[in-house]
Design an enzyme around this catalytic site. Structure first.
Site, PDB file in Angstrom:
ATOM      1  N   GLY A  15       2.667   2.076   5.511  1.00  7.72           N
ATOM      2  CA  GLY A  15       1.696   2.152   6.602  1.00  7.72           C
ATOM      3  C   GLY A  15       1.789   3.376   7.490  1.00  7.72           C
ATOM      4  N   ARG A  68      -9.364 -11.260  -9.376  1.00 11.90           N
ATOM      5  CA  ARG A  68      -9.793 -10.237  -8.428  1.00 11.90           C
ATOM      6  C   ARG A  68     -10.949 -10.701  -7.544  1.00 11.90           C
ATOM      7  NH1 ARG A  68      -7.518  -5.507  -8.933  1.00 11.90           N
ATOM      8  NH2 ARG A  68      -6.760  -5.247 -11.041  1.00 11.90           N
ATOM      9  N   ILE A  95      -7.153  -2.400  -6.839  1.00  9.64           N
ATOM     10  CA  ILE A  95      -8.445  -1.970  -7.368  1.00  9.64           C
ATOM     11  C   ILE A  95      -9.466  -2.997  -6.899  1.00  9.64           C
ATOM     12  CG2 ILE A  95      -9.792  -1.684  -9.476  1.00  9.64           C
ATOM     13  CD1 ILE A  95      -7.157  -0.671 -10.774  1.00  9.64           C
ATOM     14  N   LEU A  96     -10.542  -2.518  -6.305  1.00  9.90           N
ATOM     15  CA  LEU A  96     -11.519  -3.415  -5.693  1.00  9.90           C
ATOM     16  C   LEU A  96     -12.714  -3.630  -6.611  1.00  9.90           C
ATOM     17  CD1 LEU A  96     -11.163  -1.675  -2.246  1.00  9.90           C
ATOM     18  CD2 LEU A  96     -10.412  -4.020  -2.777  1.00  9.90           C
ATOM     19  N   HIS A 112      -6.170   9.826  -0.777  1.00 10.52           N
ATOM     20  CA  HIS A 112      -5.490   9.874  -2.074  1.00 10.52           C
ATOM     21  C   HIS A 112      -4.578  11.095  -2.096  1.00 10.52           C
ATOM     22  CE1 HIS A 112      -4.860   9.062  -6.290  1.00 10.52           C
ATOM     23  NE2 HIS A 112      -4.966  10.363  -6.503  1.00 10.52           N
ATOM     24  N   THR A 144     -16.135   4.517  -3.663  1.00 14.58           N
ATOM     25  CA  THR A 144     -17.236   4.041  -4.502  1.00 14.58           C
ATOM     26  C   THR A 144     -16.611   3.256  -5.656  1.00 14.58           C
ATOM     27  OG1 THR A 144     -17.205   6.036  -5.848  1.00 14.58           O
ATOM     28  CG2 THR A 144     -18.696   6.041  -3.952  1.00 14.58           C
ATOM     29  N   GLN A 176       0.321  16.419   5.635  1.00 11.73           N
ATOM     30  CA  GLN A 176      -1.099  16.790   5.682  1.00 11.73           C
ATOM     31  C   GLN A 176      -1.985  15.552   5.773  1.00 11.73           C
ATOM     32  OE1 GLN A 176      -2.065  19.944   6.114  1.00 11.73           O
ATOM     33  NE2 GLN A 176       0.141  20.275   6.181  1.00 11.73           N
ATOM     34  N   GLU A 177      -1.591  14.493   5.060  1.00 12.71           N
ATOM     35  CA  GLU A 177      -2.358  13.239   5.136  1.00 12.71           C
ATOM     36  C   GLU A 177      -2.459  12.775   6.578  1.00 12.71           C
ATOM     37  OE1 GLU A 177      -1.275  10.087   2.409  1.00 12.71           O
ATOM     38  OE2 GLU A 177      -0.442  11.503   0.979  1.00 12.71           O
TER      39      GLU A 177
HETATM   40  C1  GRF Z   1      -0.107   7.749   0.736  1.00 12.75           C
HETATM   41  O1  GRF Z   1       0.470   8.822   0.038  1.00 12.75           O
HETATM   42  C2  GRF Z   1      -1.549   7.613   0.398  1.00 12.75           C
HETATM   43  O2  GRF Z   1      -2.175   8.822   0.134  1.00 12.75           O
HETATM   44  C3  GRF Z   1      -1.519   6.784  -0.855  1.00 12.75           C
HETATM   45  O3  GRF Z   1      -0.459   5.875  -0.669  1.00 12.75           O
HETATM   46  C4  GRF Z   1       0.468   6.417   0.274  1.00 12.75           C
HETATM   47  C5  GRF Z   1       0.552   5.425   1.387  1.00 12.75           C
HETATM   48  O4  GRF Z   1       1.511   5.755   2.341  1.00 12.75           O
HETATM   49  N1  GRF Z   1      -2.807   6.172  -1.085  1.00 12.75           N
HETATM   50  P1  GRF Z   1       1.534   5.000   3.731  1.00 12.75           P
HETATM   51  O5  GRF Z   1       1.572   3.503   3.424  1.00 12.75           O
HETATM   52  O6  GRF Z   1       0.311   5.372   4.501  1.00 12.75           O
HETATM   53  O7  GRF Z   1       2.789   5.437   4.403  1.00 12.75           O
END
Ligand code: GRF
Length: 215
Positions: A15, A68, A95-96, A112, A144, A176-177
């Protein structure tokens, strides 16, 4: 006065992206609230952060569902109970179903850990190293039905260094995320861009510049 926008964040684990969004919302005084953090796993670490920060949490245990469709139906009911303007997938490892995705079309974002369309799916850092990529990164995109192929909102790239391991590369990307995801969530809520006919349309110049800046 503008109405408070509502965000629901879905997590499965650590998280840290959720945390980055919560902290940015607070520090930048967004006119938005995190209406709920929902996990599909009882042991998701992020749930603790959310609880400690007085955010409503919910847990829909995907492991206990036979299929699912029934999980997605309960998840959808839980999400819609919080009436979100935006649903944010933050390390949500599911997967949704197409029906679920269609219901949130244009109001559900994902992050991602790769420069999509490179390396959709799992183990992106390992695969980037194996393919001797010199650049890697992260992508924010609309969700999507086509897994990890929705319209791209923003990307941030990092160099891949000769001495990198999966862990060092992952850490560089994660930094960066934590920068681009909160930014793009805020800009969505401010109406700076939207999805239209399967494409991202930036309605304000600053947002499109910001997107280029992070690209
Ligand atoms: C992140 O690298 C995100 O891009 C990917 O899963 C990871 C989740 O990390 N989808 P966190 O749970 O936000 O720390």
């Amino acid at each position: 006065m503008r109405a408070m926008k509502r965000i629901v964040i879905l997590i499965s684990g650590r998280g840290s992206n959720m945390q980055a969004i919560v902290e940015a919302a607070r520090a930048e005084k967004w006119s938005a609230q995190i209406a709920a953090v929902i996990s599909n796993r009882p042991d998701a670490q992020g749930l603790e952060f959310a609880r400690n920060n007085d955010i409503v949490t919910a847990m829909i245990p995907s492991a206990q569902y036979a299929n699912r469709a029934s999980f997605d139906a309960d998840l959808r009911a839980a999400i819609d109970g919080f009436a979100p303007d935006l649903v944010v997938l933050a390390g949500f490892m599911r997967i949704l179903t197409p029906d679920f995705v269609a219901h949130y079309q244009g109001r559900m974002l994902n992050i991602h850990p790769s420069l999509l369309p490179d390396f959709p799916g799992l183990h992106t850092h390992r695969r980037a190293l194996e393919s001797r990529a010199t650049k890697h990164g992260a992508t924010v995109h609309f969700v999507t039905a086509d897994l990890d192929h929705g319209p791209v909102v923003a990307q941030a790239s990092v160099p891949v260094l000769p001495e990198d391991t999966e862990a060092t590369l992952a850490a560089r990307v994660l930094e960066q995320e934590h920068r681009i995801y909160p930014n793009m969530v805020r800009e969505f809520l401010e109406g700076a861009y939207r999805m239209e006919q399967g494409r991202v349309v930036f309605t304000d110049q600053a947002a499109s510049l910001n997107r280029k800046e992070v690209a």
